[in-house]
Design a protein around this motif. Structure first.
Motif, PDB file in Angstrom:
ATOM      1  N   UNK A   1     -10.199 -18.035  42.450  1.00 24.89           N
ATOM      2  CA  UNK A   1     -10.556 -18.088  41.038  1.00 24.89           C
ATOM      3  C   UNK A   1     -11.226 -16.776  40.633  1.00 24.89           C
ATOM      4  N   UNK A   2     -12.094 -16.280  41.482  1.00 24.45           N
ATOM      5  CA  UNK A   2     -12.771 -15.016  41.209  1.00 24.45           C
ATOM      6  C   UNK A   2     -11.751 -13.874  41.129  1.00 24.45           C
TER       7      UNK A   2
ATOM      8  N   UNK B   1     -10.181 -12.924  27.167  1.00 20.16           N
ATOM      9  CA  UNK B   1     -10.296 -14.325  26.757  1.00 20.16           C
ATOM     10  C   UNK B   1      -9.878 -15.261  27.892  1.00 20.16           C
ATOM     11  N   UNK B   2      -8.793 -14.899  28.600  1.00 22.79           N
ATOM     12  CA  UNK B   2      -8.348 -15.722  29.725  1.00 22.79           C
ATOM     13  C   UNK B   2      -9.367 -15.689  30.865  1.00 22.79           C
ATOM     14  N   UNK B   3      -9.974 -14.530  31.109  1.00 22.29           N
ATOM     15  CA  UNK B   3     -10.992 -14.428  32.163  1.00 22.29           C
ATOM     16  C   UNK B   3     -12.192 -15.302  31.820  1.00 22.29           C
ATOM     17  N   UNK B   4     -12.623 -15.248  30.562  1.00 17.00           N
ATOM     18  CA  UNK B   4     -13.774 -16.051  30.136  1.00 17.00           C
ATOM     19  C   UNK B   4     -13.437 -17.536  30.213  1.00 17.00           C
ATOM     20  N   UNK B   5     -12.241 -17.909  29.777  1.00 17.29           N
ATOM     21  CA  UNK B   5     -11.828 -19.319  29.840  1.00 17.29           C
ATOM     22  C   UNK B   5     -11.791 -19.800  31.285  1.00 17.29           C
TER      23      UNK B   5
ATOM     24  N   UNK C   1     -18.747 -18.929  42.363  1.00 17.22           N
ATOM     25  CA  UNK C   1     -17.667 -18.383  41.540  1.00 17.22           C
ATOM     26  C   UNK C   1     -18.179 -18.070  40.143  1.00 17.22           C
ATOM     27  N   UNK C   2     -18.920 -18.992  39.550  1.00 12.25           N
ATOM     28  CA  UNK C   2     -19.448 -18.800  38.199  1.00 12.25           C
ATOM     29  C   UNK C   2     -20.369 -17.596  38.107  1.00 12.25           C
ATOM     30  N   UNK C   3     -21.242 -17.416  39.081  1.00 10.83           N
ATOM     31  CA  UNK C   3     -22.146 -16.263  39.087  1.00 10.83           C
ATOM     32  C   UNK C   3     -21.351 -14.960  39.180  1.00 10.83           C
ATOM     33  N   UNK C   4     -20.373 -14.895  40.059  1.00  5.66           N
ATOM     34  CA  UNK C   4     -19.552 -13.695  40.210  1.00  5.66           C
ATOM     35  C   UNK C   4     -18.716 -13.451  38.960  1.00  5.66           C
ATOM     36  N   UNK C   5     -18.264 -14.515  38.362  1.00 13.19           N
ATOM     37  CA  UNK C   5     -17.443 -14.420  37.154  1.00 13.19           C
ATOM     38  C   UNK C   5     -18.239 -13.799  36.016  1.00 13.19           C
TER      39      UNK C   5
ATOM     40  N   UNK D   1      -7.394 -10.857  35.508  1.00 17.83           N
ATOM     41  CA  UNK D   1      -7.311 -10.997  34.056  1.00 17.83           C
ATOM     42  C   UNK D   1      -8.136  -9.888  33.375  1.00 17.83           C
ATOM     43  N   UNK D   2      -9.347  -9.667  33.867  1.00 19.70           N
ATOM     44  CA  UNK D   2     -10.226  -8.657  33.286  1.00 19.70           C
ATOM     45  C   UNK D   2      -9.603  -7.267  33.378  1.00 19.70           C
ATOM     46  N   UNK D   3      -9.100  -6.917  34.556  1.00 21.04           N
ATOM     47  CA  UNK D   3      -8.504  -5.596  34.743  1.00 21.04           C
ATOM     48  C   UNK D   3      -7.225  -5.415  33.930  1.00 21.04           C
ATOM     49  N   UNK D   4      -6.586  -6.526  33.609  1.00 24.71           N
ATOM     50  CA  UNK D   4      -5.354  -6.487  32.819  1.00 24.71           C
ATOM     51  C   UNK D   4      -5.660  -6.524  31.316  1.00 24.71           C
TER      52      UNK D   4
END
Length: 182
Positions: free
Chosen positions: A139-140, A153-157, A174-178, A146-149
């Motif tokens: 997931x991370x 919005x998809x990364x945040x979702x 995962x949430x902390x790393x996200x 998604x972020x690098x691409x």
């Protein structure tokens, strides 16, 4: 020749003798796989590739052989590695070797900035292997891809999801790393 190399050569010779003596044995694929792994361990990539390719020709449904062939090709023939890992992910839909092949494809894709393929591999791993201990890591990776691409919005979702099948401790990490990535 060191003793480790000498013992590897002897091991390969013994395995080849067995394979030659019992060509119709149902254990032949395991013997050939062991020969290929011994070549790989001894960094004899040419012989390892030949052996693993032989397995994929004789036993085309052997995901492990395709995965190991891709690993053999990884440094010197990256395009061939991608093809082999792709086949490993196709021939046996849900196996440990499928997961390993998808993981290798995902890592290679990220390293070469092919984020759409990295996303597709991460999604497939998450979908088909939700109970793996490392699902949160995928997931991370997916959020990072998604972020690098540029798909913020998809990364945040994705970061706001909490898949039920993963432990709360994994998803907390995962949430902390996200949050750090977005």
């Amino acid at each position: 020749m060191t003793s480790a190399t000498g013992s590897n050569v002897q091991r390969i010779a013994s395995l080849k003798d067995f394979a030659a003596s019992y060509p119709a044995s149902r254990h032949n694929v395991e013997v050939l796989r062991s020969i290929g792994k011994a070549y790989l361990a001894g960094e004899n990539f040419s012989e390892a590739a030949t052996t693993f390719a032989s397995i994929t020709n004789k036993y085309p449904g052997t995901a492990e052989a395709y995965y190991l062939l891709g690993t053999t090709y990884e440094k010197q023939q990256p395009d061939s590695a991608l093809i082999s890992w792709g086949k490993a992910a196709e021939v046996t839909p849900v196996s440990a070797w499928t997961a390993r092949a998808l993981h290798s494809l995902m890592q290679h894709s990220q390293a070469h900035k092919n984020y759409s393929r990295a996303v597709a591999c991460a999604k497939r791993i998450i979908s088909e292997f939700p109970y793996t201990i490392s699902a949160a890591r995928f997931y991370e990776t997916l959020a990072e891809a998604y972020t690098l691409n540029g798909n913020f919005d998809e990364a945040i979702a994705l970061c706001s999801e909490e898949p039920e099948k993963n432990s709360s401790e994994q998803m907390s990490l995962f949430g902390k790393n996200c949050l750090r990535q977005t």
